[in-house]
Enzyme design. Structure first.
Site, mmCIF file in Angstrom:
data_model
loop_
_atom_site.group_PDB
_atom_site.id
_atom_site.type_symbol
_atom_site.label_atom_id
_atom_site.label_comp_id
_atom_site.label_asym_id
_atom_site.label_seq_id
_atom_site.Cartn_x
_atom_site.Cartn_y
_atom_site.Cartn_z
ATOM 1 N N GLU A 104 0.807 -1.238 0.000
ATOM 2 C CA GLU A 104 0.000 0.000 0.000
ATOM 3 C C GLU A 104 0.832 1.275 0.000
ATOM 4 O OE1 GLU A 104 -3.497 0.919 0.767
ATOM 5 O OE2 GLU A 104 -4.158 -1.032 0.074
ATOM 6 N N GLU B 267 -4.396 -17.566 -8.545
ATOM 7 C CA GLU B 267 -3.764 -17.557 -9.873
ATOM 8 C C GLU B 267 -2.343 -18.107 -9.884
ATOM 9 O OE1 GLU B 267 -4.357 -13.653 -11.744
ATOM 10 O OE2 GLU B 267 -6.221 -13.474 -10.630
HETATM 11 C C1 F1P Z 1 -10.271 -0.576 0.097
HETATM 12 C C2 F1P Z 1 -8.987 0.136 -0.296
HETATM 13 C C3 F1P Z 1 -8.030 0.241 0.874
HETATM 14 C C4 F1P Z 1 -6.833 1.088 0.476
HETATM 15 C C5 F1P Z 1 -7.238 2.419 -0.158
HETATM 16 C C6 F1P Z 1 -8.203 2.195 -1.277
HETATM 17 O O1 F1P Z 1 -10.912 0.124 1.119
HETATM 18 O O2 F1P Z 1 -8.335 -0.565 -1.331
HETATM 19 O O3 F1P Z 1 -7.593 -1.029 1.289
HETATM 20 O O4 F1P Z 1 -6.053 1.358 1.617
HETATM 21 O O5 F1P Z 1 -7.837 3.254 0.821
HETATM 22 O O6 F1P Z 1 -9.318 1.427 -0.791
HETATM 23 P P1 F1P Z 1 -12.205 -0.449 1.829
HETATM 24 O O7 F1P Z 1 -13.176 -0.805 0.749
HETATM 25 O O8 F1P Z 1 -11.789 -1.663 2.624
HETATM 26 O O9 F1P Z 1 -12.697 0.648 2.704
#
Ligand code: F1P
Length: 632
Positions: A352, A379
């Site tokens: 991330e 996969e």
């Molecule tokens: C999902 C997510 C997060 C990432 C970023 C974008 O968020 O991919 O894991 O840190 O903020 O969104 P959520 O759907 O779990 O709130």
């Protein structure tokens, strides 16, 4: 977009415990994270938390239902499946948990039945790829595929912010299927779930989730698991508390179901449930219910693991300082090496960094003994997709080891449960110790296990955390994994803070790779420039399209702004300057817009700034703190 009248989601609020985290030294950073993580167990703001009777009751009912489905697989040879799904970190935790729970089933002679889905497919396990998160039909399509041929599917859609259209599309599908149970997991009240229009879809997340909430009042095929755990320590960074809470809740529910099915205690000290799983009951006072106590004990194991980690705050801070001493160098890197789930957690932690802090792909990396083999991913071997996907130790040896310099930090992640550890890891670690890189050791130790064989004087910093609980079902390092996640999150977040990539507790150089992040960027610009929402958005468009007059772009769909912006760095810092009204795109772009909070300088975005900016200087984003850089 959350307009003025709309309260912000809890998961997008600034956490008051970490508002000055950018001014803290390494130990101060870890202490603030300790306070924020405490909310995971203590709850926040008068809402039900994970230990609230209302939430415990739902967790218990869900675990009973799961145990019944697992038992049908065993006794009636049914093909019931449990599918965890999410985007980004939520999908990665879904992967790690399904992998672990399948291994437990296999260990006891059962057929694996846990599956995971992640928006964007397996490549999103280690590289953030947020655009597919905005696609509800794709979510539904992925779910239909994994459900093909199943008798019953328990679908667990995880979206920390109750904000992911991909998951909304899946819940919308599952709640209308007679052979599916729909579970929504996230950390906001449903009434605050995201209500922004979704391109090419006729519903919002909130509409779908409210429908599920209504259904959950009358049907045992619908569950909402949404304890409130407070805002993230870095605003919106749901990889942190959101991901940790997801791991705790999935463990609490599904390890309890596995215990019931297998008739084996999760930990040797645990007693089995007093009742048969099919026997449901409405329980409001959990202290009176003997059947609940194993599940609650499990939750307590996680809570004690959290406490144990932060009793080692000094050690965690010293690893953070070591990592930051490299990340703060111009070409510094932080590399995690490990094995099994602990190694995989290194991959997840590194994944991330690009979207959250705008760093390069090579700056944070993870490698795991055996690579993709045995990683339980759908996969299989992904290394053909490119360098970033080459994650085995052999690939580390060929791709990275020869280029290590004294600006690099390699952190070896060990579990103490195997006395000697995987041999390949030892061989590689020896080579790293002989390289110019700075080497740190982090050992998650099982009580009573000697770790002397792992210690080596050549490590600059070695930290051993002895845990009261380590394995579930004797083999799976569930609690060690939870502890490691907390530590790695602290190290990588702390290193970015000390590098100057956080202002207050805000990620100021996030990548605009989906609708939610576009919305978050506008909120950041509004907050720090003082501009209203409309002006903040206009400044953002100017920064994306690099044009002072962005009027032509205003009416394009948000997805096209995202497509334009997602490969660009420093869009938000540039927009902040523009929203301040003192700079033009052409002028700003000539300079190196540096998303650096100059920790030792002391100007403020709204305060005195040289005008025009002196050429050759960083465009001082001057979101600065007045404390000295604690690393220098
Ligand atoms: C999902 C997510 C997060 C990432 C970023 C974008 O968020 O991919 O894991 O840190 O903020 O969104 P959520 O759907 O779990 O709130």
């Amino acid at each position: 977009m959350a307009g003025l009248q709309e309260p912000r989601r809890v998961t997008e609020l600034s956490n008051e415990l970490t508002r000055d985290i950018d001014t803290a030294d390494p130990l101060g950073i870890v202490r603030r994270l300790c306070g924020s993580d405490a909310q995971l167990f203590a709850g926040w703001g008068g809402h039900p938390g994970v230990n609230d009777p209302v939430i415990l009751d739902r967790l218990w009912k869900l675990s009973l239902k799961t145990a019944a489905l697992l038992k049908e697989n065993q006794d009636q040879k049914k093909n019931n499946r449990i599918v965890f799904s999410g985007c980004g970190t939520s999908g990665r935790i879904a992967w790690l948990c399904s992998w672990t729970y399948n291994r437990i089933l296999q260990k006891f002679g059962h057929t694996p039945c846990f599956h995971y889905l992640i928006a964007g497919g397996d490549r999103s396990l280690i590289i953030s790829n947020e655009l597919p998160e905005d696609d509800p039909p794709k979510g539904a399509e992925d779910l239909k595929k994994v459900a093909e041929g199943a008798d019953h599917v328990m679908f667990v859609g995880i979206t920390c912010g109750l904000s992911a259209p991909y998951v909304a599309g899946q819940i919308d599908h599952s709640m209308h299927q007679p052979n599916m149970t729909s579970v929504l997991m996230g950390f906001n009240p449903v009434s605050l779930s995201r209500n922004a229009p979704i391109e090419k879809w006729d519903k919002t997340c909130r509409q779908v989730f409210l429908e599920l909430e209504t259904l959950s009042c009358t049907s045992d095929s619908a569950f909402i698991i949404n304890p409130i755990v407070g805002p993230e320590p870095i605003t919106g960074s749901s990889r942190m508390k959101g991901g940790s809470t997801t791991a705790v809740l999935l463990g609490t529910v599904f390890l309890t179901s596995l215990q019931t099915l297998l008739g084996q205690p999760i930990l040797p000290s645990m007693t089995l449930p007093a009742r048969e799983p099919e026997e449901t009951e409405v329980v409001f006072d959990h202290s009176l219910s003997p059947s609940l106590s194993p599940m609650v004990s499990l939750l307590d194991c996680y809570s004690q693991t959290y406490q144990t980690v932060y009793r080692h705050s000094g050690g965690v801070a010293s690893l953070l300082k070591l990592a930051a001493s490299c990340i703060c160098q111009p070409s510094g890197r932080l590399i995690y090496l490990g094995a099994d789930t602990l190694g995989a957690l290194g991959l997840v932690d590194a994944s991330e960094m690009v979207p959250t802090y705008g760093v390069g792909l090579e700056e944070f990396r993870g490698f795991v003994a055996g690579g993709w083999e045995g990683c339980g991913n759908t996969e299989g071997d992904l290394s053909g997709y490119g360098k970033t996907f080459r994650v085995s130790l052999s690939q580390f040896e060929s791709d990275v080891l020869p280029s290590l310099t004294d600006q690099d930090c390699v952190l070896c992640l060990h579990g103490s449960s195997q006395r000697t550890g995987p041999p390949h890891l030892h061989t590689i670690v020896n080579k790293v110790l002989a390289s110019p890189a700075k080497c740190g050791l982090l050992v998650m130790a099982e009580n009573g296990m000697s770790c002397n064989h792992l210690l080596d004087k050549r490590y600059e910093t070695a930290v051993l955390i002895r845990l009261p609980y380590y394995h579930a079902f004797g083999k799976e390092c569930v609690f060690a994994g939870f502890a490691l996640k907390l530590v790695l999150n602290a190290i990588s977040t702390g290193a970015n803070i000390l590098k100057g990539r956080v202002y207050g507790n805000e990620m100021i150089n996030l990548r605009l790779s989906n609708d939610k992040l576009f919305e978050r960027a506008i909120a950041i610009i509004e907050k720090w420039s003082g501009a209203n929402e409309e002006d903040a958005k206009f400044a953002l468009l100017r920064a994306i399209y690099k044009q002072d007059d962005a009027a032509n772009f205003q009416y394009r769909p948000i997805s096209s702004h995202i497509t334009e912006a997602s490969s660009q760095n420093m869009v938000v810092p540039l927009a902040l300057l523009l929203a301040g009204g003192r700079s033009s795109v052409s002028y700003s772009s000539r300079e190196k817009a540096a998303p650096v909070c100059q920790r030792s300088q002391g100007c403020h975005i709204n305060g005195d700034r040289p005008n025009p900016w002196p050429l050759g200087h960083y465009i001082p984003i001057y979101l600065t703190t007045t404390r000295p850089n604690t690393l220098s």
